[in-house]
Design an enzyme around this catalytic site. Sequence first.
Site, mmCIF file in Angstrom:
data_model
loop_
_atom_site.group_PDB
_atom_site.id
_atom_site.type_symbol
_atom_site.label_atom_id
_atom_site.label_comp_id
_atom_site.label_asym_id
_atom_site.label_seq_id
_atom_site.Cartn_x
_atom_site.Cartn_y
_atom_site.Cartn_z
ATOM 1 N N GLU A 1 -12.508 9.343 11.766
ATOM 2 C CA GLU A 1 -13.336 10.454 12.268
ATOM 3 C C GLU A 1 -14.604 9.928 12.945
ATOM 4 O O GLU A 1 -14.997 10.408 14.008
ATOM 5 C CB GLU A 1 -13.682 11.401 11.122
ATOM 6 C CG GLU A 1 -14.642 12.519 11.461
ATOM 7 C CD GLU A 1 -14.159 13.443 12.587
ATOM 8 O OE1 GLU A 1 -12.970 13.361 12.965
ATOM 9 O OE2 GLU A 1 -14.989 14.200 13.120
ATOM 10 N N LYS B 1 -15.560 10.728 16.840
ATOM 11 C CA LYS B 1 -16.861 11.297 17.237
ATOM 12 C C LYS B 1 -17.498 10.438 18.315
ATOM 13 O O LYS B 1 -17.986 10.937 19.321
ATOM 14 C CB LYS B 1 -17.785 11.398 16.012
ATOM 15 C CG LYS B 1 -17.414 12.485 15.040
ATOM 16 C CD LYS B 1 -17.842 13.865 15.448
ATOM 17 C CE LYS B 1 -16.851 14.806 16.033
ATOM 18 N NZ LYS B 1 -15.524 14.985 15.599
ATOM 19 N N HIS C 1 -4.835 -8.201 10.176
ATOM 20 C CA HIS C 1 -3.488 -8.172 10.779
ATOM 21 C C HIS C 1 -3.564 -7.885 12.274
ATOM 22 O O HIS C 1 -2.659 -7.289 12.834
ATOM 23 C CB HIS C 1 -2.624 -7.116 10.070
ATOM 24 C CG HIS C 1 -2.431 -7.387 8.622
ATOM 25 N ND1 HIS C 1 -1.608 -8.390 8.145
ATOM 26 C CD2 HIS C 1 -3.021 -6.842 7.536
ATOM 27 C CE1 HIS C 1 -1.657 -8.417 6.824
ATOM 28 N NE2 HIS C 1 -2.510 -7.485 6.417
ATOM 29 N N GLY D 1 -4.109 30.982 30.271
ATOM 30 C CA GLY D 1 -2.758 30.690 29.771
ATOM 31 C C GLY D 1 -1.947 30.048 30.883
ATOM 32 O O GLY D 1 -2.494 29.592 31.882
ATOM 33 N N GLU E 1 -15.545 10.507 21.698
ATOM 34 C CA GLU E 1 -15.546 11.839 22.325
ATOM 35 C C GLU E 1 -16.810 12.097 23.127
ATOM 36 O O GLU E 1 -16.775 12.745 24.162
ATOM 37 C CB GLU E 1 -15.532 12.904 21.225
ATOM 38 C CG GLU E 1 -14.215 13.387 20.771
ATOM 39 C CD GLU E 1 -14.380 14.638 19.934
ATOM 40 O OE1 GLU E 1 -13.980 15.692 20.406
ATOM 41 O OE2 GLU E 1 -14.927 14.543 18.818
HETATM 42 C C1 AGP Z 1 -12.798 17.161 17.301
HETATM 43 O O1 AGP Z 1 -14.140 16.688 17.467
HETATM 44 C C2 AGP Z 1 -12.129 17.461 18.602
HETATM 45 N N1 AGP Z 1 -12.881 18.403 19.357
HETATM 46 C C3 AGP Z 1 -10.653 17.810 18.466
HETATM 47 O O2 AGP Z 1 -10.026 16.646 17.982
HETATM 48 C C4 AGP Z 1 -10.283 18.975 17.511
HETATM 49 O O3 AGP Z 1 -10.538 18.598 16.175
HETATM 50 C C5 AGP Z 1 -8.784 19.267 17.665
HETATM 51 O O4 AGP Z 1 -8.547 19.670 19.002
HETATM 52 C C6 AGP Z 1 -8.284 20.356 16.692
HETATM 53 O O5 AGP Z 1 -8.932 21.567 16.953
HETATM 54 P P1 AGP Z 1 -8.769 22.757 15.873
HETATM 55 O O6 AGP Z 1 -9.383 22.294 14.589
HETATM 56 O O7 AGP Z 1 -9.491 23.926 16.474
HETATM 57 O O8 AGP Z 1 -7.299 23.029 15.707
#
Ligand code: AGP
Length: 605
Positions: free
Chosen positions: A479, A483, A502, A99, A486
């Site tokens: 999405e 993927k 555009h 935290g 990432e």
């Molecule tokens: C998705 O592949 C990522 N790891 C990230 O965008 C994730 O979806 C986002 O951080 C939200 O996480 P949550 O669904 O646990 O809230």
Amino acid sequence: MCGIIGYAGSKNAIDLVIDGLKHLEYRGYDSAGIAYLNGDEIMIKKCSGKIADLEAMLDETGLSSSLAIGHTRWATHGLPTDYNAHPHSSDSVVIVHNGIVENYRALKEMLEERGYRFYSETDTEVLSHLIDLYHKEADLENSVLRALKEVRGSYALLVISRREPGKLIGVRKDSPLVFGISEDGHFLASDVPAFLRSTNRVVFLEDGEMVVLKGGGYNFKDLKGRQLKKEVHTLNWSPSMAEKGGYRHFMIKEIHEQPRAISDTLTGRVLLKEQRVNATEFGLSEDYLKGLSKIFISACGTSWHAGLVGKYLIESISGVSVEVDLASEFRYRNPLVRKDDLFIAITQSGETADTLAAQREAKARGARTLSICNVVGATSAREADAVFYTHSGPEIGVASTKAFTTQLVSLYLFALLLEEVKREGVDHSGYIDELLKIPEKIEMILKREDEIEEIAKGYAKAKDFLYLGRGLLYPIALEGALKLKEISYIHAEGYPSGEMKHGPIALIDEDMPVVILVQKGPLKEKVFSNIEEVKARGGKTIVFTSVNDSALKESDVVFEIPQTIPELEPVLMVVPLQLLAYHIGVLRGYDVDQPRNLAKSVTVE
Ligand code: AGP
């Protein structure tokens, strides 16, 4: 995010804590440490780097202890160095923390004036000295309670004491902390996989709650020191579900788990005889849903993409208006949430700080809140008025896959339910029939994984990708691009197909692979034109389609997905994109389960 784990009991705490840290690695980290009771002394070992480096420091054979706490750090204050690694200690206490202490500077000045010396740049070290200050005249739990009264911020905190050896305290606020109960002892951890091999009996601590472990027993208290009774959940997660099960990576395992995850999410949610949705599963009364006229959906990342699909589904099937926001934007735009509007938080982890903040904002404005969440007892689920759990099992890979498709299925069910309560006698048998066939249709795609791997080989060296989709497939284009970027670190953009002319069309050349999603229906002709426009500029076209049409014969790659109704195409269409991203990431030699800079659950804003 940081990972924490503690154990007190009759087994070797050092082994269990190190093993637990390994099962938290997926959270992303840059240093690790452990503290353990050795007689009446507390030993601390910690270092920047990986858990293997920490294990090398524990090289004494036969090392054993009945009490230990461990930590993997994802740096927020101070560089990833040995001295900034947790545990942090003062004269009498040793702590690990997940935290942020927002007022640590003021507290640090006060403590320095009281003679404390600091050895790290972290905010956490402040907590150890503050607790020590009060531990001089109070027992451990009261010292912790007094110290936390002065702290602003978030914490999942474990504390052990040199004055009261054998006692372990855990306390949480805005950062997850789970208590595990086994025959041989008790665990405290950020997340269940840390101790799932030892027990699936868990208690989820809520904000402002503490657990005190001593002498083999435990009790729960609130921050005023009052005793609490807490419910014990028995999770139907087996230890293997948190292991790789023979797959090379968690991500590919979880892609292949999608048929099962969707089946499990549908179980009990569809009334097969009546061919209707089981209304009780969403926890909202039919009267409330009947009168519902406005829905807000808020989420982050992949979950936000699910929300965009949800908007299309809910509006087209039930006619109820939906606004979708990125959670990190929602609370700053003065959203016009009216009393009893519905706010849906979509979150795999249930701990994403931005999503929790949006959910709390909506609640404060009088909305009813529904959490679509994958983790039983997570903060979003507990704070919402109603929760709909996706049953995809623990998702370890940082890139979300099975959680996403189960979110889509959940939103689809909700759209059907809304129409059922608003329109007497509506017949959803066709929809439900198709829904129940989705798992087997995903299996059909997974059986062709080697074709996707071949496509990946042809494009793994690209520097940029463009993903295009229309209507319900536009969020899937987003999405697919997320993927890829990432886990392969290739720049990839998702765009509505109609928008290409555009601006993005300026990017098209022979080095720019363009993934184009084609669905059945009137939009397909327009998408065919998009393909022509890309081809005319020498671009490479990688087409994923539910239609087989001669217009596609000039495309460089055509991958046809199984037939289903348009509303369910997103669930099928995303699977080859997940596989494509995975194989490109592997071909590029990256750690697809723990991509650089990323964390599984972003619990800071
Ligand atoms: C998705 O592949 C990522 N790891 C990230 O965008 C994730 O979806 C986002 O951080 C939200 O996480 P949550 O669904 O646990 O809230």
